[in-house]
Design a protein around this motif. Structure first.
Motif, PDB file in Angstrom:
ATOM      1  N   GLY A 159       0.933  -1.150  -0.007  1.00 23.83           N
ATOM      2  CA  GLY A 159       0.080   0.065  -0.078  1.00 23.83           C
ATOM      3  C   GLY A 159       0.896   1.349  -0.041  1.00 23.83           C
ATOM      4  O   GLY A 159       2.188   1.140  -0.153  1.00 23.83           O
ATOM      5  N   LYS A 160       0.333   2.500   0.151  1.00 25.97           N
ATOM      6  CA  LYS A 160       1.080   3.502   0.354  1.00 25.97           C
ATOM      7  C   LYS A 160       0.385   4.564   1.077  1.00 25.97           C
ATOM      8  O   LYS A 160      -0.692   4.593   1.436  1.00 25.97           O
ATOM      9  CB  LYS A 160       1.328   4.162  -1.214  1.00 25.97           C
ATOM     10  N   SER A 205      -5.590   1.438  -1.838  1.00 23.75           N
ATOM     11  CA  SER A 205      -6.326  -0.160  -2.168  1.00 23.75           C
ATOM     12  C   SER A 205      -6.376  -0.414  -3.600  1.00 23.75           C
ATOM     13  O   SER A 205      -6.150  -1.310  -4.211  1.00 23.75           O
ATOM     14  CB  SER A 205      -7.114  -0.331  -1.657  1.00 23.75           C
ATOM     15  N   SER A 206      -7.060   0.663  -4.445  1.00 25.03           N
ATOM     16  CA  SER A 206      -7.236   0.354  -5.750  1.00 25.03           C
ATOM     17  C   SER A 206      -5.700   0.601  -6.665  1.00 25.03           C
ATOM     18  O   SER A 206      -5.884  -0.310  -7.571  1.00 25.03           O
ATOM     19  CB  SER A 206      -8.017   1.404  -6.201  1.00 25.03           C
ATOM     20  N   ALA A 207      -5.112   1.335  -6.338  1.00 26.12           N
ATOM     21  CA  ALA A 207      -3.806   1.429  -6.944  1.00 26.12           C
ATOM     22  C   ALA A 207      -2.892  -0.001  -6.781  1.00 26.12           C
ATOM     23  O   ALA A 207      -2.578  -0.480  -7.910  1.00 26.12           O
ATOM     24  CB  ALA A 207      -2.960   2.630  -6.442  1.00 26.12           C
ATOM     25  N   GLY A 215     -11.927   8.777 -10.732  1.00 25.07           N
ATOM     26  CA  GLY A 215     -12.221   9.524 -11.726  1.00 25.07           C
ATOM     27  C   GLY A 215     -11.089   9.752 -12.700  1.00 25.07           C
ATOM     28  O   GLY A 215     -10.949   9.401 -13.736  1.00 25.07           O
ATOM     29  N   THR A 216     -10.237  10.699 -12.460  1.00 26.76           N
ATOM     30  CA  THR A 216      -9.028  11.038 -12.788  1.00 26.76           C
ATOM     31  C   THR A 216      -7.963  10.865 -11.634  1.00 26.76           C
ATOM     32  O   THR A 216      -7.750  11.684 -11.063  1.00 26.76           O
ATOM     33  CB  THR A 216      -9.028  12.437 -13.486  1.00 26.76           C
ATOM     34  N   SER A 217      -7.138   9.854 -11.891  1.00 27.82           N
ATOM     35  CA  SER A 217      -5.982   9.455 -11.055  1.00 27.82           C
ATOM     36  C   SER A 217      -4.792  10.375 -11.312  1.00 27.82           C
ATOM     37  O   SER A 217      -4.616  10.452 -12.398  1.00 27.82           O
ATOM     38  CB  SER A 217      -5.703   8.070 -11.106  1.00 27.82           C
ATOM     39  N   SER A 218      -4.247  10.690 -10.220  1.00 30.35           N
ATOM     40  CA  SER A 218      -2.672  11.623 -10.628  1.00 30.35           C
ATOM     41  C   SER A 218      -1.749  10.738 -11.094  1.00 30.35           C
ATOM     42  O   SER A 218      -0.756  11.010 -11.537  1.00 30.35           O
ATOM     43  CB  SER A 218      -2.352  12.313  -9.547  1.00 30.35           C
ATOM     44  N   GLY A 219      -1.867   9.325 -10.701  1.00 27.57           N
ATOM     45  CA  GLY A 219      -0.791   8.378 -10.993  1.00 27.57           C
ATOM     46  C   GLY A 219       0.148   8.164  -9.807  1.00 27.57           C
ATOM     47  O   GLY A 219       1.071   7.329 -10.007  1.00 27.57           O
ATOM     48  N   MET A 220      -0.029   8.970  -8.816  1.00 24.78           N
ATOM     49  CA  MET A 220       0.903   8.844  -7.845  1.00 24.78           C
ATOM     50  C   MET A 220       0.779   7.517  -6.949  1.00 24.78           C
ATOM     51  O   MET A 220       1.950   7.012  -6.612  1.00 24.78           O
ATOM     52  CB  MET A 220       0.844  10.070  -6.741  1.00 24.78           C
ATOM     53  N   ASP A 221      -0.242   7.097  -6.495  1.00 26.40           N
ATOM     54  CA  ASP A 221      -0.495   5.847  -5.760  1.00 26.40           C
ATOM     55  C   ASP A 221       0.264   4.642  -6.513  1.00 26.40           C
ATOM     56  O   ASP A 221       0.947   3.860  -6.037  1.00 26.40           O
ATOM     57  CB  ASP A 221      -1.865   5.928  -5.542  1.00 26.40           C
ATOM     58  N   VAL A 222      -0.199   4.595  -7.914  1.00 28.67           N
ATOM     59  CA  VAL A 222       0.400   3.524  -8.895  1.00 28.67           C
ATOM     60  C   VAL A 222       1.990   3.632  -8.827  1.00 28.67           C
ATOM     61  O   VAL A 222       2.539   2.672  -8.753  1.00 28.67           O
ATOM     62  CB  VAL A 222      -0.138   3.687 -10.060  1.00 28.67           C
ATOM     63  N   ALA A 223       2.521   4.705  -9.055  1.00 32.80           N
ATOM     64  CA  ALA A 223       3.960   4.870  -9.260  1.00 32.80           C
ATOM     65  C   ALA A 223       4.820   4.660  -7.692  1.00 32.80           C
ATOM     66  O   ALA A 223       5.620   3.895  -7.749  1.00 32.80           O
ATOM     67  CB  ALA A 223       4.185   6.459  -9.449  1.00 32.80           C
ATOM     68  N   PHE A 227       7.041  12.993  -6.510  1.00 28.78           N
ATOM     69  CA  PHE A 227       6.103  12.981  -7.709  1.00 28.78           C
ATOM     70  C   PHE A 227       5.626  13.939  -8.349  1.00 28.78           C
ATOM     71  O   PHE A 227       5.149  14.947  -7.569  1.00 28.78           O
ATOM     72  CB  PHE A 227       4.818  11.675  -7.412  1.00 28.78           C
ATOM     73  N   TYR A 228       5.670  14.277  -9.546  1.00 30.66           N
ATOM     74  CA  TYR A 228       5.045  14.948 -10.360  1.00 30.66           C
ATOM     75  C   TYR A 228       4.162  14.703 -11.448  1.00 30.66           C
ATOM     76  O   TYR A 228       4.484  13.593 -12.060  1.00 30.66           O
ATOM     77  CB  TYR A 228       5.958  16.137 -11.009  1.00 30.66           C
ATOM     78  N   ARG A 229       2.902  14.896 -11.511  1.00 31.02           N
ATOM     79  CA  ARG A 229       1.978  14.559 -12.594  1.00 31.02           C
ATOM     80  C   ARG A 229       2.708  14.107 -14.134  1.00 31.02           C
ATOM     81  O   ARG A 229       2.361  13.122 -14.780  1.00 31.02           O
ATOM     82  CB  ARG A 229       0.799  15.123 -12.655  1.00 31.02           C
TER      83      ARG A 229
END
Length: 292
Positions: free
Chosen positions: A16-17, A102-104, A140-148, A158-160
């Protein structure tokens, strides 16, 4: 499913993060600093079985997984779903709606699994992009931070637009995560911040700037602490967390119960306390002095 026993073909564990600073502002291009949470993990295991289509455990994920597979095929322009036959087991200790990714973690685990089923495997940077777009279904629109962060498995800046950059930090100060007992919906918190921004653009920009600057200050503090400058490092991290929590308060994302917990932690000697995630609940992060 007994005929599938002993035929495990793939397994992966994804952490997780939690976010030290940068929430919400990161969506509009600000800086964020996020860390994996090794105490909270998602484990995915796939067992090949020619006599079955994909059977998913636990039951609540039986509708979601086919949707994620379809989205993966669309984003990667591949066809993999029809060839999948077996038992997919997913176990997770990452709480839902608590700001711990959790979703990431689920999206990262699924893309890593599906990638192994392709004749020509996809590069990690493209898997990060695919998993981020898959996560849009949740937020909705993920920044991508969690996935990264889940992919990196270590603290990142992290920067988008740039994505995540590992900080190479080995030594962390004493952080404690505390469950507020409240759960929130990320989309609702994001909408609330956007509404505040639209009502008062000047304040919205100021808070975005404050949150992004707090992330940069936190990164500076983490690096100082890592190289042994403990006092100065803790001071910067503490200031960064307090500034970030101030943003949550002005966004209206700190419930009374959370504020009370925050005050109690300060009475016990915490250097700084802030929410992590989208707000309105989830977990608090407390920073404590070094003790020996």
């Amino acid at each position: 499913m007994n005929e599938c026993e002993g035929k495990k073909s793939f397994e992966v564990t994804v952490p997780g993060k939690w976010v030290l600073a940068g929430e919400h502002a990161v969506i509009r291009g600000g800086c964020a600093v996020a860390l994996p949470c090794p105490q909270k993990m998602l484990h995915l295991e796939f067992v090949d079985c020619e006599k079955n289509s994909v059977y998913v455990e636990p039951a609540p994920l039986q509708e979601m997984i086919p949707e994620l597979i379809t989205e993966f095929e669309k984003l990667s322009q591949t066809q993999v779903g029809a060839s999948l036959k077996g038992l997919l087991k997913i176990e997770s200790s990452i709480p839902v709606g608590a700001g711990q990714g959790s979703s990431a973690a689920l999206c990262v685990a699924v893309v890593k699994w599906l990638n192994t089923k392709l004749k020509i495997q996809i590069a990690e940077k493209d898997l990060v992009r695919i998993a981020t777009r898959m996560e849009d279904q949740f937020h909705g629109t993920s920044s991508g931070m969690d996935v990264a962060t889940c992919f990196a498995g270590e603290p990142i800046e992290f920067y988008r637009e740039r994505g995540g950059r590992p900080l190479g930090i080995k030594n962390l100060p004493k952080f404690e995560t505390l469950d507020t007992g409240l759960r929130s919906i990320t989309k609702n918190c994001v909408s609330k911040v956007i509404q505040k921004f639209e009502e008062n653009p000047a304040l919205g920009k100021k808070l975005d700037s404050q949150m992004s600057e707090s992330a940069l200050l936190a990164i500076e503090g983490l690096k100082m602490y890592d190289r042994g400058e403990v006092t100065h490092g803790l001071d910067r991290i503490s200031k960064a967390m307090k500034a970030a929590q101030g943003c949550f308060e002005q966004w209206g994302l700190v419930p009374a119960k959370v504020k009370k917990m925050e005050q109690e932690l300060y009475k016990k000697g915490a250097l700084a306390v802030k929410l992590t995630g989208s707000g309105e609940g989830g977990f608090l992060i407390a920073l404590w002095p070094d003790r020996g």
